[in-house]
Design an enzyme around this catalytic site. Structure first.
Site, PDB file in Angstrom:
ATOM      1  N   VAL A 137      17.743 -26.372  -8.861  1.00 21.62           N
ATOM      2  CA  VAL A 137      17.090 -26.973  -7.696  1.00 21.62           C
ATOM      3  C   VAL A 137      15.610 -27.028  -8.072  1.00 21.62           C
ATOM      4  CG1 VAL A 137      16.629 -26.820  -5.237  1.00 21.62           C
ATOM      5  CG2 VAL A 137      18.796 -25.952  -6.156  1.00 21.62           C
ATOM      6  N   LEU A 235      16.528 -21.710  -8.655  1.00 22.29           N
ATOM      7  CA  LEU A 235      15.335 -22.240  -7.993  1.00 22.29           C
ATOM      8  C   LEU A 235      14.211 -22.315  -9.024  1.00 22.29           C
ATOM      9  CD1 LEU A 235      15.416 -20.428  -4.521  1.00 22.29           C
ATOM     10  CD2 LEU A 235      16.553 -22.534  -5.245  1.00 22.29           C
ATOM     11  N   ASP A 236      14.000 -23.501  -9.551  1.00 23.66           N
ATOM     12  CA  ASP A 236      13.054 -23.699 -10.646  1.00 23.66           C
ATOM     13  C   ASP A 236      11.615 -23.595 -10.159  1.00 23.66           C
ATOM     14  OD1 ASP A 236      12.337 -24.723 -13.401  1.00 23.66           O
ATOM     15  OD2 ASP A 236      11.468 -26.313 -12.163  1.00 23.66           O
ATOM     16  N   ALA A 237      10.802 -22.833 -10.897  1.00 21.87           N
ATOM     17  CA  ALA A 237       9.358 -22.714 -10.623  1.00 21.87           C
ATOM     18  C   ALA A 237       9.082 -22.376  -9.167  1.00 21.87           C
ATOM     19  CB  ALA A 237       8.635 -23.999 -11.023  1.00 21.87           C
ATOM     20  N   VAL A 238       9.961 -21.588  -8.568  1.00 18.79           N
ATOM     21  CA  VAL A 238       9.877 -21.337  -7.125  1.00 18.79           C
ATOM     22  C   VAL A 238       8.612 -20.570  -6.737  1.00 18.79           C
ATOM     23  CG1 VAL A 238      11.211 -19.186  -7.197  1.00 18.79           C
ATOM     24  CG2 VAL A 238      11.233 -20.591  -5.128  1.00 18.79           C
TER      25      VAL A 238
END
Length: 580
Positions: A137, A235-238
């Site tokens: 995501v 959760l990418d680079a959240v």
């Protein structure tokens, strides 16, 4: 339970949007619950449940790692997984498979479409039917080519208010980011000149979660992924998603609240779904994403790659042991995501505070001699600091700080024996599994350093290499598969099984795992040097009433007053009970 769910969602929204009226938050809560596809019945609101066990091992791959004439890459990937990994690895992380404009998929144009060059949703569905599937995501930003951003420029919905605006006169000096490019991008909108926040690149425009409409968009996106069989969400680079001028805009309280909110909604829709936070930041901040077992189910163990690689190239486990002793056991319902290599590089930020500056420089210099490149980030002072080393793991371990040697494969396998035995869920990057080396042609072709570890295999060429007994690809692939096949049968390797660090000298890295039922122990003992090591078995504290055997070689140890002789980079898994 529906009322409890609604109460929880409203409570999250009160933290995120305190300026809104109670009525508005109540309406938004109902809208989010409906958007997630939650009907009158809620599957579960239970926490502290482990949705994993020792059988869970991930392979991380791009959708187009394997190329064959006349075949869509996702179909080829599925073919490879079925033929070579079914029964050994049960979980797959396919890196972004959406239409994109840059960054090998992480600049998403359309979150709800599959890149036609890779395949279609049916291909994703088929893989999800055979393997536990993780998808990204990409939550911090989207492509400047996306419909949302084009609408933003035109003053239209959806897109209006979706992006973070700032002024060049704002105090942005404290903003932490992993790039050296300018933070703000000047654009011309229907309302005139604006400056847009771009944490990673000017093609990756940051989304504005202070606008509830953006939150709603991502709830709909996650619902769509669930509908397509995806149950694990990275959760990418959240850590970067909430911005406040004058702050670091990193790990802000609102960011954690969004993770908690998404977990609440996702678990209510599918009780065994899992959230993994990708936060390539210093160790203490990274661990904060567990919350009180109410945020991420799983966090990336970002400090492991630089510390383990440092251990194997220096021949000293001093720093790795210190880190392992300081790592808190994950609460039930949470665990670590262990990896050594990824599609990016060896992150150096997670080593900050764990390795000295001199040690980091020595590691960086060693990786450069092994053919690696260094990527940089900007500091408040205007200076640049190393952010990551870009190199394939196989080449990273081709030698030590003293130069290249004959122990590359043994050192490489040792690294994975350590990782597979540690507390947490192990994940192996596809190019580690295949012993792929540095892709210099890829770097030359794309102009991006990270391409060094993103080689695309011709499927026929790969099959030939895997079928050749003398090739390093065959040797490594089969040795790693053997280790995985052993691991998944051992209760003591459950991701939440007990773990204690052993002290057998800096030349040896060792730890003890004990099953949740406390009926199996496994001592993982690893020679991390290029010299033989002799260890008195009395130092390992083996229980005298049990019989002990090395799971890897099958060798039995009956004289507990004898010695354990380890060849260079040899690993043993001593157990009192062989899992079946």
């Amino acid at each position: 339970m529906m009322e409890e769910l609604r109460f929880r969602v409203i409570s999250h929204l009160a933290v995120l949007y305190p300026e809104q009226s109670e009525k508005t938050r109540n309406i938004l809560a109902d809208t989010l619950i409906q958007a997630m596809g939650i009907e009158d019945t809620v599957t579960s609101l239970a926490q502290y449940e482990n949705h994993w066990d020792q059988h869970d091992v991930y392979v991380i791959t791009y959708g187009d790692t394997f190329l064959a004439p006349g075949q869509k890459p996702l179909s080829g990937l599925h073919q490879f997984l079925i033929k070579h990994l079914m029964g050994t690895i049960n979980s797959v992380h396919i890196l972004p498979f959406f239409p994109y404009s840059s960054d090998d998929g992480f600049s998403v144009i359309d979150y709800m479409a599959v890149n036609k060059a890779l395949g279609e949703w049916r291909d994703i569905n088929l893989i999800a039917n055979d393997f536990k599937l993780m998808a990204d995501v990409v939550i911090n930003h989207c492509s400047a080519e996306s419909r949302w951003f084009k609408n933003y420029l035109k003053g239209r919905e959806p897109g209006l208010g979706y992006f973070v605006e700032a002024s060049p006169s704002d105090d942005l000096s404290h903003v932490v980011r992993p790039r050296t490019s300018p933070l703000l991008k000047k654009v011309i909108t229907k309302e005139g000149e604006k400056h847009i926040w771009c944490t990673f690149s000017h093609d990756q425009v940051d989304l504005n979660f202070a606008n509830p409409k953006v939150l709603l968009e991502f709830v709909k996106i996650i619902k769509g992924y669930l509908d397509n069989g995806i149950a694990v969400f990275r959760l990418d680079a959240v850590a970067f998603i909430w911005k406040v001028v004058g702050s670091t805009s990193l790990n802000l309280p609102e960011t954690h609240e969004i993770v908690r909110l998404l977990r609440t909604l996702i678990e209510a829709r599918k009780s065994d779904a899992v959230i993994i936070t990708e936060t390539n930041i210093p160790n203490r901040e990274n661990l904060s994403y567990f919350g009180n077992a109410n945020e991420a189910h799983v966090v990336y163990n970002f400090s492991l790659p630089p510390l383990l690689i440092n251990t194997l190239v220096t021949g000293s486990s001093h720093y790795l042991k210190n880190w392992l002793m300081s790592m808190p056991p994950a609460q039930m319902g949470t665990t670590y995501f262990n990896f050594i290599a990824s599609h990016d590089g060896i992150g150096l930020r997670p080593a900050e505070g764990l390795l000295s500056d001199e040690e980091i420089k020595l590691l960086m210099d060693t990786m450069i001699t092994h053919g690696g490149e260094v990527s940089w980030r900007a500091l408040d002072s205007g200076e640049n600091k190393p952010y990551e080393v870009n190199i394939s793991l196989f080449d990273a371990l081709k030698g030590t700080v003293n130069g290249k040697d004959q122990w590359q494969i043994e050192r490489f396998v040792c690294a994975h024996a350590v990782m597979l035995a540690l507390e947490g869920i192990p994940a192996i990057y596809i190019h580690s599994l295949l012993a792929t080396g540095n892709d210099y042609e890829g770097v030359k072709r794309t102009g991006h350093k990270r391409s060094i570890n993103r080689y695309q295999w011709d499927y026929t060429e790969l099959e030939r290499a895997l079928n050749s007994p003398e090739s390093r690809h065959h040797l490594v692939f089969n040795r790693l598969k053997k280790l995985i096949d052993i691991r998944v049968k051992q209760p003591a390797f459950h991701p939440n099984a007990i773990q204690y660090t052993l002290h057998l000298g800096d030349e040896v890295f060792a730890f003890w795992r004990q099953s949740l039922r406390r009926d199996q122990s496994v001592f993982s003992i690893n020679n991390i040097t290029d010299q033989p090591q002799v260890i008195p078995l009395t130092a390992v504290n083996l229980v005298g009433t049990d019989e002990w055997v090395d799971l890897i070689t099958g060798e039995r140890y009956q004289d507990l007053h004898g010695t354990l002789v380890l060849a260079p980079y040899q690993s043993v898994w001593l157990t009192n009970m062989i899992g079946g």
